[in-house]
Structure formats: structure tokens, C-alpha cells
Design a protein around this motif. Structure first.
Motif, PDB file in Angstrom:
ATOM      1  N   LEU A 182       6.629 -15.326   9.344  1.00  0.00           N
ATOM      2  CA  LEU A 182       5.554 -14.619   8.637  1.00  0.00           C
ATOM      3  C   LEU A 182       5.923 -14.297   7.193  1.00  0.00           C
ATOM      4  CD1 LEU A 182       4.157 -12.082  11.264  1.00  0.00           C
ATOM      5  CD2 LEU A 182       2.939 -13.987  10.206  1.00  0.00           C
ATOM      6  N   GLU A 183       7.228 -14.193   6.947  1.00  0.00           N
ATOM      7  CA  GLU A 183       7.731 -13.920   5.610  1.00  0.00           C
ATOM      8  C   GLU A 183       7.106 -14.849   4.560  1.00  0.00           C
ATOM      9  OE1 GLU A 183      12.175 -14.045   4.088  1.00  0.00           O
ATOM     10  OE2 GLU A 183      11.987 -13.382   6.169  1.00  0.00           O
ATOM     11  N   GLN A 230       3.717 -13.696   3.878  1.00  0.00           N
ATOM     12  CA  GLN A 230       3.793 -12.331   3.337  1.00  0.00           C
ATOM     13  C   GLN A 230       4.081 -12.373   1.834  1.00  0.00           C
ATOM     14  OE1 GLN A 230       3.346  -9.187   5.224  1.00  0.00           O
ATOM     15  NE2 GLN A 230       2.967  -8.764   3.058  1.00  0.00           N
ATOM     16  N   GLU A 231       4.981 -13.280   1.426  1.00  0.00           N
ATOM     17  CA  GLU A 231       5.302 -13.388  -0.001  1.00  0.00           C
ATOM     18  C   GLU A 231       4.089 -13.813  -0.805  1.00  0.00           C
ATOM     19  OE1 GLU A 231       8.831 -15.803  -0.383  1.00  0.00           O
ATOM     20  OE2 GLU A 231       9.968 -14.251   0.697  1.00  0.00           O
ATOM     21  N   ASP A 289       1.749 -10.864  -1.002  1.00  0.00           N
ATOM     22  CA  ASP A 289       2.235  -9.906  -2.000  1.00  0.00           C
ATOM     23  C   ASP A 289       1.891 -10.367  -3.413  1.00  0.00           C
ATOM     24  OD1 ASP A 289       3.185  -8.425   0.063  1.00  0.00           O
ATOM     25  OD2 ASP A 289       5.293  -9.026  -0.165  1.00  0.00           O
ATOM     26  N   LEU A 310      -2.329  -9.198   4.859  1.00  0.00           N
ATOM     27  CA  LEU A 310      -2.328 -10.320   5.786  1.00  0.00           C
ATOM     28  C   LEU A 310      -3.391 -10.080   6.854  1.00  0.00           C
ATOM     29  CD1 LEU A 310       1.369 -11.248   6.699  1.00  0.00           C
ATOM     30  CD2 LEU A 310      -0.244 -12.564   5.308  1.00  0.00           C
ATOM     31  N   LEU A 368       1.431  -9.378  14.445  1.00  0.00           N
ATOM     32  CA  LEU A 368       0.752  -8.509  13.482  1.00  0.00           C
ATOM     33  C   LEU A 368      -0.100  -7.536  14.291  1.00  0.00           C
ATOM     34  CD1 LEU A 368      -0.447 -10.935  10.623  1.00  0.00           C
ATOM     35  CD2 LEU A 368       1.267  -9.129  10.425  1.00  0.00           C
TER      36      LEU A 368
END
Ligand SMILES: Cc1cc2nc3c(=O)[nH]c(=O)nc-3n(C[C@H](O)[C@H](O)[C@H](O)COP(=O)(O)OP(=O)(O)OC[C@H]3O[C@@H](n4cnc5c(N)ncnc54)[C@H](O)[C@@H]3O)c2cc1C
Lengths: 319, 259
Positions: A218-219, A222-223, A226, A232, A244
Motif C-alpha cells: 500500500l506504501e 500512499q506516496e 500524499d 486513499l 484499509l
């Protein structure tokens, strides 16, 4: 054989649901061609008949538990109405209520059922239903010729406005025996969880589906989120797995969203997902399968691998 | 307490589906079959109930392509018994009403207290199994279930109503439930365990009852087709870097990029 069409109403005790108006609109269109009447069956929501002016008759059954939905009570009540009204066609949604009652009613009031309907047309005396199956990958055309049929329609297939009309339909009370001896007892309703981020209020959403493969990945999205200052969102399998939180789920059983941009990564575009996001102003979909149904509603699409695309995009937006 | 889990195979939707020459079915020769994902949720919920209450879990499936693999996997995960109903044609699309008519007598004879199955299947064009089966058996039922708790002679279920609302209800046993999601993600069985179970054999084969002709509920499928991609997306071509650049431009031009 009657040409009447009966819509099984859905409501939460306060208001009639959109799907009911969508079905009423479709019923009106079909009935105007065939000369049939449009009626509604309403279980436990007697105060709501005023919004059902698109129908000429509203059959009201007073359920014992008032407005709380219960499959068995609703099914018995609808069966009572079907026996009295004897319509040619019964319309319901592919909602929880529709899934519950369509199949069971088709046995008790012998009739074919067609599910996942997105189109209904008259062809002479026959009706033709078009359904989405295999997760939206194929369409099925089904002829409805007999005296009775039940169609479960996917929400969003017909405009709700065509079925909204004030007026004073004839109200007929139907007494159905045995409703209070049901083997199903409602124990309470849970209202939606409103904790955490409100994805329905976001201008941009980065949404992720099963293509992400695992929670640890998920990172990557997520980046990107951001970099866009966006929360998300997710398809159902992601929230079911607990990757999530549930309030971030988009779709039929989650939230309906209408952001200015919806970026979908690794989401196939099942009808239940599309129901929650197809009205977004801009949809950009990333899916390695060029035949994924998400591309039918997206404005822009790419078959790039999300693990290649998301970091590149985050970098280009990040600086 | 005996819990039956009704499972079935479905074409893997990740692969391309071709339409057969008759135009009313998919071409089954080319298809890879996998277990219906919602049946897997039903199995998980049954295994959780077994852990908390000691119920016996019996998985039941019609004889369908690669079904043995699915049944052995279920045993490897913890199911007590696996039953395959044989003697029905498995080379074509089968309607929900036909499936239900084949399963109903078996369910009745098995003296099950609770029947779990998936909320839907990707090709159940004529309605969902739980409701049709319960209709045939005259049992109470609920679909889109996301939680099940056994009491003495009832079951407490949570049913999703959509949009984040749900309802709890207590249902007398026996009952039929269509599972949307188990309380936890379905477990995996180690390959070695599946192999061991497969070698031991142990799938019980039972001759299926021939379903009665049920013309009143039969649907008449005219054709299957690939949807016309009328509103199809504009596809962005190029390397991931080039595609990313285009997307960034599109977002910037709409004022959606901060800073
Ligand atoms: C009553 C009911 C209610 C439901 N409510 C909802 C709901 O509210 N919301 C919802 O979302 N679903 C809902 N569903 C579930 C729905 O039917 C689908 O199962 C679900 O939407 C599928 O999620 P998905 O697209 O993430 O997964 P999949 O369908 O498995 O799709 C994953 C996609 O990722 C792609 N992919 C794989 N790897 C990559 C990669 N590396 N890069 C790019 N793409 C990749 C694949 O090609 C595939 O198309 C509901 C179902 C039912 C029965």
C-alpha cells in the motif's frame, strides 16, 4: 395475462431509496408501451406513499417490525401482494433485499428471475432483459415471454428522475397472515461508521484494488496519495482484508463518491464498485488487463503495471 | 451441529472469456476454473464457527471442472468432510434454479443445521443460490451476510444493507445464509498440506438427484456478447514514465495538483 408491472419498494423508514425511483421510471416507460399499470409494493413504510406518485397503485403491507428490514417478513409480505396484484413483471434491485427476495419469490410465485439487469425493452409482447454477468465482462440477453417474471436491476441503470413524481396513487392495504410468526427476528440496525477520513468529501481520491497484492504494498499508492494531498480509497476486497478501514470503501456496500478526480489502481470495475464512483468528474484507471470493465467508465486508462506507474507519478507530482 | 458449505467452481475472471459458437455459453475448453470467491468466505465463516462451537463442517459441491482441488483445499483448511454430487453434466452453464433443485434433496437428507454459501456467483444470471434453495426447502434465509454467531437453536447474523448500514437479526435453525464476507480474511492452506490431503483421498461421491423439469422458472437466454465499449477510456500509451507524465499533465490542467 396482465401487463402490469410491480416495483418492490426499498426504504429505510424515512425515505424511499433511489433504486425504487429508477425502477418506477423504467416501469412507466415499459407500461406506456404495453398498456399496463404500474404499481408499488411497500412493506412497513406507510407514511411514504406520497412520494410514489409515478405508480397508479401502492399496495401497503404493515410489517410487524415497522421499518426494519427482515428477509422473511418482506418476502412473505411481497408474496401476499403478488398474489393479489398478479403482475406480469416484478422489478427489484440487486440490493440485499433484491438478492434475498427475488430467488425465494421465484419459487413461491413460480416465475423466472433475471438478475444483474441493466436494460429492459419491449419487443412485441415479449420483454427483453439485458444483464451484466461475469463481473461485467459479458452481457446476456434474456427473453421474457411467459405470464410472470422477476427482474433484479443493477442500481444506476435507469434515471431516478423519471420515476419521481408527487401525486396520490390509490393506496390499497394488503393483509398478509403469519408475518408475526416469522422465524427471523430483527435485533437492531447499525448506522454507517462515520469515523476517520470522509472520502466522500475529498476532491481527489487515489483508490486501490486487489491488484495491489498485499497490505505491505500500500506504501506505493500512499506516496502518490500524499503527493496529491488525497486520501486513499479502496475496493471491497481491500477493506474486507482489513488492509484499509471500512469507511474508505467505495461502492454498493461502501460509499458513493463524486470527486473531481478518481484514480483507480488495480481495480477491475465490478458493477458493485462502479455503483459508487461512476459519477466522478474524471476517472483515470490503471489495470494490466486491457479488457477490465473499469475502462468502460474511465476517461483515461493505462495497462501499465501499477507498481511501475504509481511511483513514477508520485515523483512527477511530488516536487 | 452440522454446517454445510455449498461451494462451486467459476471461470477465473482474470483470464479472457470467449463465447462458444452457439453464442449462449462461454467456451469452456479454454477456461481456467477457480472456486467462487464468496464460497471461500462461506467456508472461512464455517471454519470459524467450528473453532468456537465444535460444529462439524461438510463442504458440498457438484462435480465441476477442477472441483476436487477445491474440495481437498477445503479439507486441508479444516473441513471435516467433502462431498461431491456426481452424475450431472458439468460441461455447460447451469442455472441457479437447476443447481438449487439438485442440491435441495441432498441438503434435506443431510440433516444440516446451518447451510452457508457465497452471496453470489459471477454467472448466476437467474438469481442467487441461497434464496432459491431456501425457497425450495421452505427455510428462513439471509444474504449479504458479514457475521454469524451460533446460539442454541438460532443463529445471530449481520446482514449488510448497503451504504454502510447493516441489520442484526436472529434466525431459527435450520437456515440458509449467503455470505458476503467472513469475519476474517479466508485462511490459506499450505501446499504441502493440500498435497497430503489429496494423496489420502477421501472425497465422498454421492449420486445427485435428477432435478425435476422446472419450466416455470427457466430463463431463455438468447445470446451472450462482449459489451460494446461505447464509452471506452482513451488509452495512454508509452513507458510508465511517459504515461505518468500525461496523467500529471491532465491533473495539472484541471488544477488538481497542489504546489
Ligand atoms: C452485495 C455485494 C456488495 C458489494 N459491494 C462492493 C463495494 O461496495 N465495493 C466494491 O469495490 N466491491 C463490492 N463488491 C465486490 C465486487 O463484486 C468485486 O468483487 C470487487 O469490487 C472486486 O474488487 P477489485 O476490483 O479490487 O478486485 P478484482 O476484481 O480481483 O480486480 C483486480 C484487478 O487488478 C488488476 N491488476 C492485477 N495486478 C495489477 C498490477 N500489478 N497493476 C495494475 N493492475 C493490476 C487485475 O487485472 C484486475 O482487474 C460487492 C459484492 C457484492 C456481492
Amino acid at each position: 395475462m396482465s401487463n402490469d408491472i410491480l416495483v418492490l419498494a426499498e426504504h429505510d423508514g424515512q425515505a424511499v431509496s433511489d433504486i425504487t425511483f429508477e425502477l418506477l421510471g423504467a416501469a412507466r416507460r415499459l407500461a406506456s408501451g404495453s398498456g399496463g399499470q404500474v404499481a408499488v409494493a411497500l412493506v412497513g413504510g406507510a407514511g411514504l406513499t406520497g412520494t410514489l406518485g409515478a405508480a397508479s397503485t401502492v399496495y401497503v403491507v404493515d410489517g410487524t417490525s415497522g421499518a426494519i428490514y427482515s428477509p422473511e417478513v418482506f418476502e412473505k409480505a411481497f408474496l401476499g401482494v403478488l398474489k393479489e396484484a398478479d403482475p406480469r413483471l416484478v422489478l427489484t434491485g440487486t440490493s440485499t433485499m433484491g438478492i434475498d427476495v427475488a430467488g425465494a419469490l421465484s419459487v413461491a410465485w413460480p416465475a423466472p428471475v433475471v438478475s444483474y439487469v441493466v436494460g429492459l425493452e419491449a419487443e412485441g409482447t415479449e420483454l427483453v432483459a439485458t444483464s451484466q454477468i461475469y463481473g461485467g465482462k459479458l452481457m446476456a440477453e434474456v427473453a421474457i415471454g411467459g405470464p410472470h417474471a422477476i427482474c433484479a436491476v443493477i442500481a444506476g441503470s435507469f434515471p431516478a428522475d423519471a420515476g419521481r413524481s408527487d401525486g396520490t396513487p390509490e393506496v390499497r392495504e394488503v393483509a398478509v397472515a403469519g408475518l408475526d410468526s416469522a422465524r427471523t427476528t430483527p435485533r437492531g440496525v447499525h448506522e454507517p461508521d462515520t469515523s476517520g477520513v470522509d472520502i466522500a468529501a475529498a476532491e481527489v481520491l487515489v483508490s486501490v484494488g486487489r491488484g495491489i497484492g498485499g497490505k505491505e504494498n500500500l506504501e506505493v499508492v500512499q506516496e502518490l496519495a500524499d503527493a496529491l494531498g488525497a486520501p486513499l480509497a479502496a475496493s471491497r476486497p481491500i477493506t474486507d482484508q482489513g488492509w484499509l478501514p471500512k469507511p474508505q470503501q467505495v461502492g454498493k456496500s461502501g460509499k458513493k463518491v463524486k470527486p473531481r478526480a478518481y484514480l483507480a489502481f488495480g481495480i477491475s470495475g465490478a458493477p458493485e464498485h462502479l455503483e459508487g464512483m461512476r459519477d466522478a468528474e474524471l476517472i483515470i484507471a490503471c489495470n494490466t488487463d486491457p479488457n477490465a470493465p473499469i475502462f468502460d467508465v474511465a476517461h483515461y486508462g493505462t495497462t501499465a503495471d501499477l507498481f511501475d506507474l504509481a511511483p513514477e507519478l508520485a515523483e512527477k507530482l511530488g516536487s | 451441529m452440522r454446517i454445510l458449505v455449498l461451494m462451486r467452481q467459476l471461470p477465473d475472471l482474470v483470464e479472457e472469456l470467449e463465447i462458444s459458437s452457439e453464442g449462449t455459453d462461454i467456451d469452456r475448453e479454454l477456461v481456467k476454473f477457480v472456486m467462487n470467491e464468496f464460497d471461500d468466505q462461506a467456508l472461512e465463516e464455517a471454519l470459524l464457527l467450528k473453532e468456537s462451537s465444535g460444529a462439524e463442517v461438510v463442504v458440498v459441491a457438484l462435480d465441476e471442472p477442477d472441483v476436487d482441488q477445491a474440495l481437498y483445499t477445503a479439507i486441508a483448511k479444516g473441513a471435516d468432510r467433502a462431498v461431491k454430487l456426481t452424475g450431472v453434466s458439468n460441461e455447460r452453464w447451469m442455472s441457479t434454479h437447476e443447481r438449487a433443485a439438485i442440491l435441495a434433496p441432498y441438503v434435506e437428507e443431510s440433516a444440516a443445521d446451518l447451510v452457508l454459501t457465497g452471496v453470489q456467483a459471477a454467472d448466476d444470471l437467474d438469481g442467487q443460490l441461497a434464496g432459491v434453495l431456501a425457497g425450495l426447502l421452505g427455510l428462513p434465509h439471509a444474504a449479504v451476510v458479514v457475521g454469524v454467531e451460533l446460539k442454541d437453536s438460532t443463529v445471530l447474523v449481520t446482514q449488510e444493507l448497503g451504504g454502510g448500514r447493516s441489520v442484526d437479526e436472529e434466525i431459527d435453525l435450520p437456515a440458509v445464509l449467503g455470505l458476503q464476507a467472513a469475519r476474517q480474511a479466508p485462511r490459506y492452506a499450505p501446499i504441502s498440506k493440500i498435497r497430503q490431503v489429496t494423496q489420502a483421498g477421501g472425497i465422498e461421491e454421492v449420486a445427485a438427484h435428477t432435478p425435476p423439469e422446472a419450466s416455470a422458472t427457466a430463463i431463455s437466454l438468447r445470446r451472450l456478447y462482449v459489451p460494446e465499449r461505447s464509452g471506452h477510456a482513451e488509452m495512454l500509451e508509452g513507458t510508465p514514465g511517459e504515461v505518468a507524465e500525461r496523467i500529471a499533465e491532465i491533473l495539472r490542467s484541471r488544477g488538481l495538483v497542489k504546489g
